[in-house]
Write a protein that holds these residues in place. Sequence first.
Motif, PDB file in Angstrom:
ATOM      1  N   ASP A 230      -7.748 -11.166 -34.611  1.00 10.49           N
ATOM      2  CA  ASP A 230      -7.216  -9.354 -35.109  1.00 10.49           C
ATOM      3  C   ASP A 230      -5.603  -9.818 -35.853  1.00 10.49           C
ATOM      4  N   GLU A 231      -5.174 -11.354 -34.949  1.00 13.67           N
ATOM      5  CA  GLU A 231      -3.913 -11.911 -35.579  1.00 13.67           C
ATOM      6  C   GLU A 231      -3.226 -12.928 -36.548  1.00 13.67           C
ATOM      7  N   PRO A 232      -2.318 -12.631 -37.086  1.00 16.72           N
ATOM      8  CA  PRO A 232      -2.711 -13.825 -38.052  1.00 16.72           C
ATOM      9  C   PRO A 232      -2.900 -15.511 -37.122  1.00 16.72           C
ATOM     10  N   GLU A 233      -2.030 -15.455 -35.764  1.00 12.75           N
ATOM     11  CA  GLU A 233      -2.087 -16.737 -34.899  1.00 12.75           C
ATOM     12  C   GLU A 233      -3.855 -17.033 -34.722  1.00 12.75           C
ATOM     13  N   GLY A 234      -4.424 -15.796 -34.227  1.00 15.74           N
ATOM     14  CA  GLY A 234      -5.655 -15.922 -33.877  1.00 15.74           C
ATOM     15  C   GLY A 234      -6.065 -16.732 -34.837  1.00 15.74           C
ATOM     16  N   GLN A 235      -6.507 -15.967 -35.944  1.00 15.05           N
ATOM     17  CA  GLN A 235      -7.266 -16.534 -37.237  1.00 15.05           C
ATOM     18  C   GLN A 235      -6.813 -18.211 -38.068  1.00 15.05           C
ATOM     19  N   ILE A 253     -13.631 -13.134 -32.044  1.00 14.51           N
ATOM     20  CA  ILE A 253     -14.024 -11.944 -31.311  1.00 14.51           C
ATOM     21  C   ILE A 253     -12.684 -11.207 -32.462  1.00 14.51           C
ATOM     22  N   SER A 254     -13.476  -9.848 -32.202  1.00 14.68           N
ATOM     23  CA  SER A 254     -12.804  -8.068 -32.858  1.00 14.68           C
ATOM     24  C   SER A 254     -12.787  -7.544 -32.606  1.00 14.68           C
ATOM     25  N   SER A 255     -11.324  -6.678 -32.447  1.00 13.71           N
ATOM     26  CA  SER A 255     -11.838  -4.919 -31.832  1.00 13.71           C
ATOM     27  C   SER A 255     -11.238  -4.230 -33.119  1.00 13.71           C
ATOM     28  N   GLY A 256     -12.319  -3.674 -33.931  1.00 12.68           N
ATOM     29  CA  GLY A 256     -11.646  -2.539 -34.898  1.00 12.68           C
ATOM     30  C   GLY A 256     -12.641  -3.031 -36.231  1.00 12.68           C
ATOM     31  N   ARG A 257     -13.267  -4.563 -36.326  1.00 10.24           N
ATOM     32  CA  ARG A 257     -13.479  -4.890 -37.898  1.00 10.24           C
ATOM     33  C   ARG A 257     -14.344  -5.579 -37.109  1.00 10.24           C
ATOM     34  N   ARG A 258     -16.105  -5.755 -38.026  1.00  9.42           N
ATOM     35  CA  ARG A 258     -17.026  -6.373 -38.271  1.00  9.42           C
ATOM     36  C   ARG A 258     -16.550  -7.731 -38.901  1.00  9.42           C
ATOM     37  N   LEU A 259     -16.855  -8.633 -37.801  1.00 11.97           N
ATOM     38  CA  LEU A 259     -16.846 -10.105 -38.703  1.00 11.97           C
ATOM     39  C   LEU A 259     -18.503 -10.547 -38.814  1.00 11.97           C
ATOM     40  N   SER A 260     -18.044 -11.458 -39.735  1.00 17.17           N
ATOM     41  CA  SER A 260     -18.805 -11.857 -41.049  1.00 17.17           C
ATOM     42  C   SER A 260     -19.283 -13.471 -40.505  1.00 17.17           C
ATOM     43  N   GLY A 261     -20.167 -14.171 -41.452  1.00 20.14           N
ATOM     44  CA  GLY A 261     -19.978 -15.889 -41.625  1.00 20.14           C
ATOM     45  C   GLY A 261     -21.104 -16.125 -41.028  1.00 20.14           C
ATOM     46  N   PRO A 262     -21.632 -17.499 -41.463  1.00 18.65           N
ATOM     47  CA  PRO A 262     -22.417 -18.113 -40.614  1.00 18.65           C
ATOM     48  C   PRO A 262     -21.979 -18.737 -39.154  1.00 18.65           C
ATOM     49  N   GLY A 263     -20.880 -18.528 -38.415  1.00 22.20           N
ATOM     50  CA  GLY A 263     -20.510 -18.982 -36.630  1.00 22.20           C
ATOM     51  C   GLY A 263     -21.145 -17.860 -36.238  1.00 22.20           C
TER      52      GLY A 263
END
Length: 473
Positions: A230-235, A253-263
């Motif tokens: 949820d922050e640039p450092e984690g990304q 992991i995230s709180s507040g937004r849907r994560l997508s992708g093949p992982g």
Amino acid sequence: MIPVQGVEGHRVAVLGLGRSGRATCSALRAGGAEVLAWDDSPETRAAAEAEGVPLHDLTRIDWSGVAMLVTSPGIPHLYPAPHPVIAAAYVAGVPVDNDIGLFFRSFSTATNMAFEAPPKVVAVTGSNGKSTTTALIHHILTEAGIAAQMAGNIGRGVLSLDPPGEGGVVVLELSSYQTDLARALTPDIAVFTNLSPDHLDRHGGPGGYFAAKRRLFAEGGPDRAIIGVDEPEGQYLGGQLAEAPEDMRVIRISSGRRLSGPGWNVFARKGYLAEYRRGKQVGSVDLRAMPGLPGAHNHQNACAAWAVARTLGLSPRLIADALASFRGLPHRSQLVAEVGGVRFINDSKATNVDAAARALQAFDRIRWIAGGLGKEGGIAGLAPHLGSVIKAYLIGHSARDFALQLGDTPHALCETMTAAVVQAARDAQPGEVVLLAPAAASFDQFPDFEKRGDAFVAAVEAWQAAFAEGQGA
């Protein structure tokens, strides 16, 4: 106790004799080392000596013949300036480590490797949520019948743990002070919750602070990394660790937004947690009614704990049941009481603006108790999060400074915790929340955030008793 390996017959200096320092002395001696121990506090030295710890003034010793200096996490080793004893060790070329480094170098012994299911270590770091995430992981494992121990920045010193048996799991909370210096960091599973500015003087700025957290993932390389994005450092960290978008060794992991992708992704939105692997949902749970996990920040903690438990092979149903039975930790969104339809919440651990913002977003119709020893910038960063605050009740050294930053939000200067609780309780209406989320350090009025939280609890209990006797009107 976990005896320290590789120190037999060596002289080892120990600086700092609090809980972890005394455990370190015992573990070093169990490993065959000659210990030279010291603490700057006469009271702490006396307590350690009463336990049989051998004292030597490290400001006056000859460093020749000393194999290593082990220092407690709270003692500065680089910024803003090294402690004089640590500086002397540097000059003498003596390696400096801490108990976390000793733990990791001593954990994977030949005996452990002989187990059919070798013990594992889960390590949790980040700015906020570390303690709750660590305790939640431990709770889930215990509920599943797994022999789990919890230590580090929470609970016991790591070297005082019992040697884990077959299939055992050690869950560690690690602060930046602990990860920054440890010479060995080799967890099986590592968790990064989030990052917000904190301890910047100790780390020489935000870059040094993040670098201290990053060492948990870069030094040894965990088998699986669970990263809050949820922050640039984690990304950035997730991108550094993954070999490809579908790399399942990294769980985002995230709180507040849907994560997508093949992982492998675990996220929470509007109170619902969902787990996806390779684009397909494989688990979910409704977090909204779980009393020990209020608010989006606790939903992020739940995502991290879920990911750890799934990595260890636990089923979604078992994890969901354990989440529902978790009652939270003291001083972290802790429900103290409900009096006359008013809930009293103790989040004394919210010592910075980011943590306080998370608490303020978790509740509606808030009577907010804040203040203490304010940090740089005060509470200016909380301006976007004051919409649910009916009135603020300010305490401590920074009360007047905080008042100037509240804008149009009504407030009262209460100075003391008791006065703040009484005034907020008298003002509160059914359905409202009296929330302690100080957004400041405690050291102006209390020795630590725990004692500040204890004072809040005591004041609430006194109000509850008075209310029950008909005196609370």
